[in-house]
Write an enzyme that holds these catalytic residues in place. Structure first.
Site, short mmCIF file in Angstrom:
data_model
loop_
_atom_site.label_atom_id
_atom_site.label_comp_id
_atom_site.label_asym_id
_atom_site.label_seq_id
_atom_site.Cartn_x
_atom_site.Cartn_y
_atom_site.Cartn_z
N GLY A 74 0.78 -1.24 0.00
CA GLY A 74 0.00 0.00 0.00
C GLY A 74 0.80 1.28 0.00
N GLU A 82 4.42 -6.29 1.94
CA GLU A 82 3.97 -6.74 0.61
C GLU A 82 3.85 -5.56 -0.37
OE1 GLU A 82 0.12 -8.39 1.43
OE2 GLU A 82 0.88 -10.21 2.35
N GLY A 92 3.94 -3.39 -3.70
CA GLY A 92 3.92 -3.59 -5.14
C GLY A 92 4.28 -2.28 -5.82
N ARG A 93 3.33 -1.34 -5.76
CA ARG A 93 3.48 -0.06 -6.41
C ARG A 93 4.77 0.67 -6.02
NH1 ARG A 93 -1.14 2.81 -7.83
NH2 ARG A 93 -2.29 1.53 -6.36
N ARG A 124 -5.71 2.72 -15.51
CA ARG A 124 -5.83 3.46 -14.24
C ARG A 124 -6.56 4.80 -14.35
NH1 ARG A 124 -2.32 5.15 -11.44
NH2 ARG A 124 -3.19 4.57 -9.43
N TYR A 133 -9.72 4.60 -12.01
CA TYR A 133 -9.58 5.25 -10.70
C TYR A 133 -9.49 6.76 -10.80
CZ TYR A 133 -7.43 0.63 -9.65
OH TYR A 133 -7.13 -0.69 -9.51
N CYS A 174 -12.98 2.53 -28.50
CA CYS A 174 -14.32 3.09 -28.69
C CYS A 174 -15.07 3.18 -27.36
CB CYS A 174 -15.09 2.26 -29.69
SG CYS A 174 -14.23 2.20 -31.26
N GLU A 175 -14.62 4.06 -26.51
CA GLU A 175 -15.23 4.34 -25.21
C GLU A 175 -14.89 5.79 -24.87
OE1 GLU A 175 -16.88 2.30 -23.06
OE2 GLU A 175 -16.48 0.35 -23.99
N TYR A 224 0.49 -1.75 -12.07
CA TYR A 224 -0.92 -1.79 -12.50
C TYR A 224 -1.10 -1.18 -13.88
CZ TYR A 224 -1.08 -2.80 -7.57
OH TYR A 224 -0.82 -3.36 -6.35
C1 LIG Z 1 -2.54 -5.34 -3.99
C2 LIG Z 1 -1.99 -5.93 -2.77
C3 LIG Z 1 -0.73 -5.55 -2.29
C4 LIG Z 1 0.12 -4.50 -2.96
O1 LIG Z 1 -0.44 -3.24 -2.93
P1 LIG Z 1 0.46 -1.98 -3.37
O2 LIG Z 1 -0.42 -0.83 -3.15
O3 LIG Z 1 0.80 -2.18 -4.81
O4 LIG Z 1 1.67 -1.97 -2.51
C5 LIG Z 1 -0.25 -6.17 -1.16
N1 LIG Z 1 -0.97 -7.10 -0.50
C6 LIG Z 1 -2.19 -7.50 -0.92
C7 LIG Z 1 -2.93 -8.52 -0.17
C8 LIG Z 1 -2.75 -6.91 -2.06
O5 LIG Z 1 -3.96 -7.30 -2.46
#
Ligand SMILES: *Cc1c(COP(=O)(O)O)cnc(C)c1O
Length: 412
Positions: free
Chosen positions: A239, A273, A275-276, A312, A316, A342-343, A371
């Site tokens: 997150g 965890e 990602g982004r 995105r 969002y 076409c949107e 993403y």
């Molecule tokens: C999507 C997700 C993440 C990663 O979220 P980021 O905002 O990209 O860091 C981590 N854990 C779980 C369970 C997720 O669904």
């Protein structure tokens, strides 16, 4: 921080001009900077060096094998949310003991694959899943460590669609039911309860919502320990935000400093965890201008990349900076930057300041590493973009552009 920079006004990725990459590999094109995501991983890893921790990269942000293999080589683990992502993570060489598996709706086959691989933990999201996982592990003569994913009911102050840890969201076990879930786990020897997990949302700018979740989680950990469970890890999800435009997200060190006092004395391993945070700033989407059109008092810049390549903005209302790839000297003026799909929702940026561009010019949609390609589709029968991994002056195709043949291959 990233390694996309300007040399005499021209956009470079590390040591390579982005325009050369577009000429070599075509557009639309995802360009990833290895140095950028490696440094983000290392920054986070260093920030938490004073506590036992594991970084399990969220594969769903960008599961490209080139990206995963690079992270695997650094010792990074994976957080997967499907059997497909588990397959990918293992294929990329991420050891099963560094993989955790989250997700509200895991199938029997997916759970069996996780048990078979011997992953570090299944993050269990409801009581029934615990029972099913136990049956599967027992049937296979195996033991599968698990963590309970709790829903701490905190507001991460982010986009509604990026909020996952409020009581009205579908994710996790409500705090009030964690005790009962643990009681069940105690009767199921094949699924030892070794951890607690939460993931409260995405693009979270400050450590404050994490503090709120951690205060709840601490109590649960202490309660479970009093009841005899050996809780060895606390997974605080992903997150962490990145800067798309004018946001001021916390740094890895600020994140650490903001939460560590709520964790240290529990003497357990922390799992992150992200990602982004790791891959978001490390990618751009390069597109060519097809047409520039004035209509209804507006300037439309029509690209060869659209919502199927990067959803995105449409999904969002996300804002990605959009910049000309080559040096542009003219004044910026407002433009709607749109795709060919076409949107009416097919835009990459609305009312954005962009210098004059013409047919054949290149633009880069910035901070598109997370993403982006991962959420792309073939809508309007558009082949998915190629993906290129840049390292210094080297560029490697890590996913070739799809062909029309690819688009029909699975049909009969
Ligand atoms: C999507 C997700 C993440 C990663 O979220 P980021 O905002 O990209 O860091 C981590 N854990 C779980 C369970 C997720 O669904």
């Amino acid at each position: 921080m990233d390694y996309f920079h300007r040399v005499d006004g021209d956009l470079f990725c590390e040591d390579l001009p982005v325009a050369d990459l577009a000429a070599r590999f075509g557009t639309p094109l995802y360009v990833y900077s290895r140095r950028t995501f490696v440094e983000h991983y290392e920054k986070l890893d260093r920030a938490f060096a004073d506590v036992p921790h594991a970084i399990c990269y969220s594969v769903k942000a960008n599961g490209n094998l080139g990206v995963l293999r690079t992270l695997a080589s650094l010792g990074c683990g994976a957080d997967v949310v499907s059997g497909g992502e588990l397959h990918r993570a293992l294929l990329a060489g991420i050891p099963p003991e560094r993989i955790v598996y989250s997700g509200v709706g895991k199938t029997g086959a997916e759970l069996a694959a996780a048990v078979d691989a011997g992953i570090r933990a299944v993050n269990v999201e409801n009581v029934e899943e615990l029972r099913v996982l136990s049956e599967i592990a027992t049937g296979m003569g195996r033991v599968q460590p698990c963590a309970l994913r709790v829903n701490p009911d905190v507001d991460p102050h982010t986009h509604e669609y990026l909020t996952t840890g409020r009581s009205e969201n579908k994710f996790g076990i409500p705090l009030a039911e964690v005790g009962a879930a643990a009681g069940l786990a105690a009767t199921l020897p094949a699924v030892p309860l070794v951890g607690l997990d939460f993931h409260i949302g995405s693009q979270i700018l400050s450590h404050v919502p994490y503090q709120a979740a951690l205060r709840q989680a601490r109590e649960v950990v202490e309660d479970l320990r009093r009841r005899g469970f050996e809780i060895r890890h606390l997974d605080i999800g992903g997150g962490l935000a990145v800067r798309y435009d004018h946001e001021r997200p916390m740094t890895a060190d600020e994140f650490h400093d903001g939460i560590i006092d709520l964790v240290r004395d529990l003497s357990l391993a922390l799992i992150l965890e992200p990602g982004r945070f790791i891959i978001g700033p490390a990618g751009v989407l390069v597109a060519e201008v097809l047409f520039v059109k004035e209509a209804g008092g507006k300037r439309f810049v029509i690209l060869d990349a659209g919502m199927n390549d990067l959803i995105r903005p449409a999904l969002y209302d996300a804002v990605h900076r959009i910049e000309p790839v080559r040096r542009a000297d003219g004044d910026a003026a407002p433009a709607d930057v749109v795709g060919p799909v076409c949107e009416s929702g097919d835009f990459l940026g609305r009312d954005r300041a962009l210098p004059a561009v013409r047919r054949g010019d290149l633009v880069a949609v910035m901070t598109a590493g997370a993403y982006g390609a991962a959420m792309s589709s073939n809508y309007n029968q558009r082949p998915r973009a190629a993906e290129v991994l840049v390292y210094g002056a080297d560029a490697t195709i890590v996913r070739r552009r799809e062909t029309y043949e690819d688009l029909v291959r699975l049909e009969s």
